[in-house]
Design a protein around this motif. Structure first.
Motif, mmCIF file in Angstrom:
data_model
loop_
_atom_site.group_PDB
_atom_site.id
_atom_site.type_symbol
_atom_site.label_atom_id
_atom_site.label_comp_id
_atom_site.label_asym_id
_atom_site.label_seq_id
_atom_site.Cartn_x
_atom_site.Cartn_y
_atom_site.Cartn_z
ATOM 1 N N LYS A 1 47.361 67.077 103.834
ATOM 2 C CA LYS A 1 46.509 68.347 103.764
ATOM 3 C C LYS A 1 46.919 69.334 102.719
ATOM 4 O O LYS A 1 46.075 70.003 102.137
ATOM 5 N N ALA A 2 48.265 69.694 102.642
ATOM 6 C CA ALA A 2 48.552 70.387 101.677
ATOM 7 C C ALA A 2 48.847 69.988 100.093
ATOM 8 O O ALA A 2 49.558 70.746 99.335
ATOM 9 N N ALA A 3 48.338 68.889 100.122
ATOM 10 C CA ALA A 3 48.715 68.239 98.644
ATOM 11 C C ALA A 3 48.087 69.353 97.561
ATOM 12 O O ALA A 3 48.609 69.133 96.217
ATOM 13 N N HIS A 4 46.843 69.921 97.738
ATOM 14 C CA HIS A 4 46.408 70.697 96.561
ATOM 15 C C HIS A 4 46.893 72.273 97.001
ATOM 16 O O HIS A 4 46.628 73.242 96.216
ATOM 17 N N ALA A 5 47.727 72.652 97.788
ATOM 18 C CA ALA A 5 48.475 74.175 97.900
ATOM 19 C C ALA A 5 49.804 74.032 97.620
ATOM 20 O O ALA A 5 50.549 72.912 97.465
ATOM 21 N N GLU A 6 50.341 75.118 97.128
ATOM 22 C CA GLU A 6 51.834 75.060 97.080
ATOM 23 C C GLU A 6 52.412 75.338 98.108
ATOM 24 O O GLU A 6 52.569 76.179 99.186
ATOM 25 N N VAL A 7 53.359 74.051 98.575
ATOM 26 C CA VAL A 7 54.369 74.201 99.703
ATOM 27 C C VAL A 7 55.533 73.893 99.394
ATOM 28 O O VAL A 7 56.117 73.327 98.456
ATOM 29 N N THR A 8 56.501 74.692 100.275
ATOM 30 C CA THR A 8 57.800 74.652 99.972
ATOM 31 C C THR A 8 58.518 74.405 101.314
ATOM 32 O O THR A 8 58.236 74.872 102.329
ATOM 33 N N LEU A 9 59.468 73.275 101.296
ATOM 34 C CA LEU A 9 60.265 72.914 102.415
ATOM 35 C C LEU A 9 61.682 73.683 102.274
ATOM 36 O O LEU A 9 62.219 73.757 101.214
ATOM 37 N N TYR A 10 62.091 74.557 103.243
ATOM 38 C CA TYR A 10 63.144 75.237 103.118
ATOM 39 C C TYR A 10 63.862 75.280 104.524
ATOM 40 O O TYR A 10 63.463 74.738 105.498
ATOM 41 N N LEU B 1 58.373 74.813 106.791
ATOM 42 C CA LEU B 1 57.402 74.723 105.580
ATOM 43 C C LEU B 1 56.490 75.743 105.393
ATOM 44 O O LEU B 1 55.995 76.276 106.461
ATOM 45 N N ARG B 2 56.424 76.470 104.317
ATOM 46 C CA ARG B 2 55.715 77.355 103.914
ATOM 47 C C ARG B 2 54.829 77.034 102.585
ATOM 48 O O ARG B 2 55.203 76.695 101.823
ATOM 49 N N GLY B 3 53.541 77.840 102.681
ATOM 50 C CA GLY B 3 52.727 77.592 101.632
ATOM 51 C C GLY B 3 51.572 78.516 101.273
ATOM 52 O O GLY B 3 51.390 79.313 102.302
ATOM 53 N N SER B 4 51.051 78.269 100.296
ATOM 54 C CA SER B 4 49.917 78.944 99.829
ATOM 55 C C SER B 4 48.852 78.186 99.023
ATOM 56 O O SER B 4 49.155 77.385 98.351
ATOM 57 N N GLU B 5 47.458 78.638 99.368
ATOM 58 C CA GLU B 5 46.477 78.128 98.363
ATOM 59 C C GLU B 5 45.515 79.022 97.858
ATOM 60 O O GLU B 5 45.191 79.988 98.584
ATOM 61 N N ASP B 6 45.519 79.032 96.432
ATOM 62 C CA ASP B 6 44.633 80.114 95.793
ATOM 63 C C ASP B 6 43.071 79.876 96.316
ATOM 64 O O ASP B 6 42.572 78.775 95.794
ATOM 65 N N LEU B 7 42.512 80.720 96.472
ATOM 66 C CA LEU B 7 40.873 80.557 97.237
ATOM 67 C C LEU B 7 40.217 81.432 96.246
ATOM 68 O O LEU B 7 38.955 81.273 96.312
ATOM 69 N N GLY B 8 40.627 81.989 95.148
ATOM 70 C CA GLY B 8 40.002 82.647 94.023
ATOM 71 C C GLY B 8 39.744 84.187 94.554
ATOM 72 O O GLY B 8 39.831 84.527 95.755
#
Length: 349
Positions: free
Chosen positions: A21-30, A63-70
């Motif tokens: 689901k996060a394929a289009h978001a910026e996701v970081t494994l840490y 896992l942390r991430g973010s998605e640009d919603l505009g």
């Protein structure tokens, strides 16, 4: 609180779905992996040598991430689970993500998060301490009892305004009678400008009867003088047993902690600290600690550390050296002290 057990295969499936689901978001494994060998000699109990997880940092993977919603809006999330690097177990086998499990929205006016989150007190208290709020050397951590994180929480985190940031949150207990039973309220404000850092945080939690009976405050700061940084910290709380039905409002203990860190070289820094805890009850269960530590960066992602500490209890106090992970301490008998030393390694990824 009802906790759901997830099988290992279910967790793997859940993570796979999240990743897809996060394929289009910026996701970081840490993650942070911290393992140490510790020696303690507790009065009335004797000596113990043990390998444990979480001396300087609590070990975790996430896992942390973010998605640009505009329009300057972002969707954010963090899923983080605590682990024990000495035996491979989860810190809490009843939770899929024991440390963080939240989703949020952020823009230039700040961020709102919903879910299981770290308390602002946990995040802030490490900034008042040359030992980063961890290891045997941190009396501030050894002698402070507070809630690390809350379920069912809504928080707001402000942007930086002229050096000031603040956060506020409420955790819903989900009770019907009274409706605010077990609710928790947390707030924090800090200031960073040049070499000066100042901060204060406070938390209150209702008991099962809806009355406020857990109160915790951290305050402190630091100032950098070239290679030397001085820290001061204060803790006051009545969370003497984390029991929402039995704690007595007005019966507090206070921790006073002074520490300093010195950069010997870009790779090596050393630390020292001295602290005292005062019991406000007639029992006078006081204690004190002196500590020394050294931290050496082998690389940008790997460091080794060592500390030595002596903690002295008075009357019926039983404080011990606990590090920063969910470990079982070598607790002395009432009124006796404990001496400890540890050697650990941390890997960040």
């Amino acid at each position: 609180m009802v906790k759901h057990h997830l099988s290992r295969s279910a967790m793997v499936l859940a993570l796979t779905v999240i990743w897809a689901k996060a394929a289009h978001a910026e996701v970081t494994l840490y993650g942070i992996l911290d393992t140490f060998v510790g020696y303690t000699n507790a009065g009335g109990k004797g000596a113990q040598v043990a390998e444990q997880s979480g001396g300087l940092y609590a070990s975790r993977v996430g896992l942390r991430g973010s998605e640009d919603l505009g329009g300057g809006m972002r969707a954010t999330f963090d899923l983080e689970n605590g682990i024990l690097t000495n035996n491979g177990a989860a810190t809490d086998s009843t939770l899929a993500f024991s440390r963080n499990a939240w989703v949020g929205l952020a823009n230039r006016y700040g961020e709102v998060r919903l879910g299981r989150q770290n308390s602002a007190l946990l995040i802030m208290h490490s900034k008042f301490d040359a030992f980063n709020g961890g290891t045997y050397g941190s009396f501030l951590h050894n002698a402070s009892t507070f809630t690390f994180r809350y379920d069912n929480m809504i928080t707001y985190w402000s942007p930086n305004v002229a050096g000031f940031t603040f956060s506020a949150g409420v955790s819903f207990g989900g009770q019907t009678s009274p409706h605010d039973a077990l609710n928790a309220y947390v707030g924090a404000v800090d200031y960073q400008r040049g070499p000066l850092y100042l901060g204060v945080s406070h938390a209150e939690q209702n008991g099962a009867n809806g009355q406020l009976n857990l109160k915790t405050t951290f305050a402190g700061g630091s100032y950098q003088f070239g290679s030397l940084t001085g820290y001061f910290a204060f803790y006051r709380g009545n969370n003497l047993g984390a029991n929402l039905n039995t704690n007595v409002e007005g019966k507090y203990h206070s921790v006073y902690w002074l520490s300093a860190g010195y950069m010997v070289s870009p790779a090596l820094h050393i630390a020292a600290g001295i602290g005292y805890v005062q019991d406000s009850t007639a029992q006078n269960n006081n204690a004190g600690e002196v500590s020394l530590g050294a931290f050496y960066n082998l690389s940008k992602r790997t460091l080794v550390y060592t500390t030595v500490a002596r903690l002295v209890n008075r009357h019926g106090a039983t404080y011990s050296l606990i590090g920063n992970g969910p470990i079982t301490p070598n607790t002395p008998v009432r009124g006796e002290g404990v001496t400890g030393a540890q050697l650990g390694i941390v890997q960040f990824f």
